[in-house]
Design an enzyme around this catalytic site. Structure first.
Site, PDB file in Angstrom:
ATOM      1  N   SER A  22       0.873  -1.165   0.000  1.00  0.00           N
ATOM      2  CA  SER A  22       0.000   0.000   0.000  1.00  0.00           C
ATOM      3  C   SER A  22       0.911   1.217   0.000  1.00  0.00           C
ATOM      4  O   SER A  22       1.864   1.277   0.771  1.00  0.00           O
ATOM      5  CB  SER A  22      -0.917  -0.010   1.221  1.00  0.00           C
ATOM      6  OG  SER A  22      -1.893   1.008   1.063  1.00  0.00           O
ATOM      7  N   GLU A  23       0.631   2.163  -0.891  1.00  0.00           N
ATOM      8  CA  GLU A  23       1.602   3.228  -1.143  1.00  0.00           C
ATOM      9  C   GLU A  23       1.773   4.167   0.047  1.00  0.00           C
ATOM     10  O   GLU A  23       2.734   4.928   0.096  1.00  0.00           O
ATOM     11  CB  GLU A  23       1.262   4.004  -2.414  1.00  0.00           C
ATOM     12  CG  GLU A  23      -0.020   4.800  -2.362  1.00  0.00           C
ATOM     13  CD  GLU A  23      -1.203   4.022  -2.899  1.00  0.00           C
ATOM     14  OE1 GLU A  23      -1.186   2.775  -2.815  1.00  0.00           O
ATOM     15  OE2 GLU A  23      -2.164   4.671  -3.383  1.00  0.00           O
ATOM     16  N   ASN A  24       0.867   4.102   1.005  1.00  0.00           N
ATOM     17  CA  ASN A  24       1.079   4.901   2.213  1.00  0.00           C
ATOM     18  C   ASN A  24       2.149   4.325   3.112  1.00  0.00           C
ATOM     19  O   ASN A  24       2.490   4.939   4.124  1.00  0.00           O
ATOM     20  CB  ASN A  24      -0.230   5.097   2.984  1.00  0.00           C
ATOM     21  CG  ASN A  24      -0.902   3.792   3.344  1.00  0.00           C
ATOM     22  OD1 ASN A  24      -0.987   2.896   2.514  1.00  0.00           O
ATOM     23  ND2 ASN A  24      -1.357   3.669   4.570  1.00  0.00           N
TER      24      ASN A  24
END
Lengths: 217, 222, 217, 222
Positions: A45-47
């Protein structure tokens, strides 16, 4: 099987053992529920995490562990957290094997528009432009047509997410592969005819002699 | 010389019209108490550089937006907060949208003394407007400019007494990069621990970047 | 007091409480031994640590803890390790308060040459160009003149380390401050006359009416 | 699918003429066994991207230089190794010197998909030769180009079975950046530990970047 499940199952078949995979918000997240048996992939997840898992049970949520949609998720053994710079270095630097993104339009050049409807919806591109530009393979999963008509179009009228040619479009009707020569119809959904697909598609499709049905279980 | 200050002091340090960077992703990793206090004090005309404006009813940047503290927003995503979109459409809030990966590189460049970076993201899209395009070895890139701020407001898991920080899971996100790019860096840790408790290899943000540490909510055991 | 100790002691007086300090290899490293009482600073080594200390005792050396000169060092409580990217982000990004560098030449524009003698010594610039360009204050500590003659010159004949005007030169004879108007003689070493300094300096010096002796203990 | 390979296999994977990045600073953090094995196997015509060439008598890159494995070197400092200087002056070795901070940014750019970065370091010096100078807001910068390699050879403290890495103290240095920039990444950890032993927040290099892990020197307890 409903349309979304069909799409998610078909997309899931594109994942290979060991792949690093990023699923966009919405429809794409369903793919995680339909991994073929024996296939182990790692979800980013890019976060800031690699190795996230499904939502943990009641009472086990961690306040500091969400996915990019803000959903509380879990972490598998071997997970790694990343700052935003490292996370996007992986995405932009070609280290992400597959991203599955939702779509508003895909055109004959294989270009995706999925982040903005001028005057109507201006949410911001978030990580979408980086994902569409940087991932090794970009798979678009979306309904074949929307309220506004065809979504697979001659040329995108909505603002582009990236100039890059995406790799595959999976809808509830068809699997389509953008190539240098244009859009090639690769598979039909069970019970859907080529005529039905062509009728629901504004873009010109190259139609091979043999267009098999999607293989899903 | 202690870096510890009260929540009130921290917020009062930031004047109307300041440019602030706020860490966090959908408020996870944001300095929530500080944002709440800034909103309570009625700060105005801020320029806010941040990933997103959180969600209505969730703490974080949403409070700054709802209380109209912000004139200018640089962010990658505002879709989770209808009030941000409303203010933008009404012309009350100037919004500059930036791809998330470019936003973090711009912040890093600002903090690392770089004059800019070339990214392929956004080439041929509206994100390229006003930016210089350069071709390198036949591939197109956009020149993204550095971002700096008067204040970087950072959420952390732990700070030691000197300001060394670590972060929890996805609460890390933009915080370590913004710690480089703020002229004054204020950290809001969940815990403050003695020097040496965070091992050198686990320090993510070294203390030399941190100017102030917001005190615990309350002091225990006394 | 020998020349090197004199220089190190005088440079040490430039350090302020809480400063992040990077000492170049050689003469500059001596500064750490002469910190004024009550002054606490943090030493960075650009190979990746803040908070290094003097060499640990016999049997306590860590194979993985060296300074940029390859010397085994210790770490103080509160030390932090950095990768090379973070280390140079601190240096280039203006987070380093002071660097003390050795020098081969300083010229009237306050420019430093310290890394190369063409045809003779080509070690590479290492982190020196980043330090000279990025640190908030650059202090050059060197002997006033060398075998080849004056080192404080009208214009550097050796390859520059940086175009940036450095902040202070400390030698065994003098303290000199480069300014926009040229080099200003700020202090004399104990027992050294202005005439002696001028004779040992190729560059033109601005000489104030009062040039005090270096205050060192 | 295990990533573990023997030292011999690891070295054999790297052909003559390959471009390799080697982590470490004066051999601290370098994959020392792998470099020794490469030298032993007599690899030739390598392009070596690394910070320095170590010292005579110390393990690390010095072995590649002494055994004439390298045709082309990109480094920030060679002053600690007289043999490197000798080969350079004799014309046996092509050397490209690069400021250390620019070298690490070039490697990071290569690994992060950036087309280049603008740095103030080296403006007006010989380090600017052949590089494009750009003026941004009245300040001069050099455009530094990305570096990539066929192989990145990484030293680590621990690897888990899947390839998540952490590093010890100043042995971290260039390793995490090079792990991004090598088409194939081979890690030589001091220890290999079960999955989950390195907590997620302490993983510095995520396993997805690591292709192979060199087996322990010997297996214990059997």
């Amino acid at each position: 099987m409903d349309d979304k499940t069909l799409i998610a199952k078909r997309v899931a078949r594109e994942l290979k053992n060991g792949d690093l995979v990023n699923l966009g918000i919405g429809l794409p997240t369903l793919v995680a529920n339909h991994l073929p048996q024996g296939i182990e992939v790692y979800f980013q997840s890019e976060n800031g995490i690699i190795g996230m898992s499904a939502v943990p049970g009641a009472g086990l949520i961690d306040d500091y562990l969400i996915d990019a949609g803000g959903i509380f998720v879990g972490a598998l053994p071997g997970a790694a957290t990343l700052d935003s710079s490292m996370s996007f270095s992986l995405i932009r630097g070609g280290h992400l094997d597959i991203t599955v993104l939702g779509g508003l339009q895909v055109d004959e050049k294989g270009r995706l528009a999925n982040w903005m409807i001028p005057g109507k919806m201006v949410p911001g591109m978030g990580g979408g432009m980086d994902l569409a530009t940087g991932a090794r393979r970009v798979i678009v999963s979306m309904t074949h047509a929307g309220k506004g008509g065809a979504k697979i179009v001659k040329e995108c009228t909505l603002p582009l997410t990236s100039e890059r040619r995406i790799d595959l479009v999976v809808t509830e009707m068809a699997v389509i592969e953008p190539t240098e020569q244009g859009l090639v119809l690769k598979e039909r959904a069970p019970g859907v005819s080529i005529n039905q697909i062509v009728a629901a598609t504004e873009a010109t499709l190259t139609i091979p002699d043999n267009v098999p049905e999607m293989a899903i279980d | 010389m202690s870096k510890a200050i009260s929540l009130t002091q921290a917020a009062e340090m930031i004047p109307d019209g300041a440019t602030i960077m706020v860490g966090g992703f959908l408020a996870v990793g944001s300095p929530r108490r500080l944002l709440q206090e800034l909103a309570r004090q009625g700060r105005k005309h801020l320029t806010l550089i941040t990933n997103d404006t959180s969600k209505p009813g969730v703490m974080g940047n949403a409070l700054l937006i709802e209380n109209k503290c912000v004139d200018h927003l640089i962010a990658s995503h505002i879709g989770t907060n209808p009030e941000t979109q409303r203010q933008m459409i009404a012309g009350e809030l100037k919004v500059e949208l930036c791809p998330q990966g470019s936003l973090v590189e711009r912040i890093r460049a600002g903090g690392a003394g770089l004059g800019g970076v070339l990214t392929p993201t956004g080439v041929g899209t509206v994100a390229a407007e006003g930016k210089r395009e350069m071709e390198i070895d036949g591939k197109k890139f956009l020149l993204e400019s550095p971002l700096k701020a008067d204040f970087a407001l950072i959420g952390a898991r732990r700070s030691d007494y000197r300001g060394n920080l670590d972060y929890a899971l996805t609460a890390r996100n933009f915080n370590p990069l913004m710690a480089l790019a703020g002229a004054t860096v204020i950290a809001e840790p969940n815990e403050i621990v003695p020097i040496g408790v965070i091992p050198p290899d686990e320090v993510v943000t070294p203390h030399v970047l941190v100017d102030y540490i917001i005190e615990r909510r309350q002091s225990n055991g006394r």
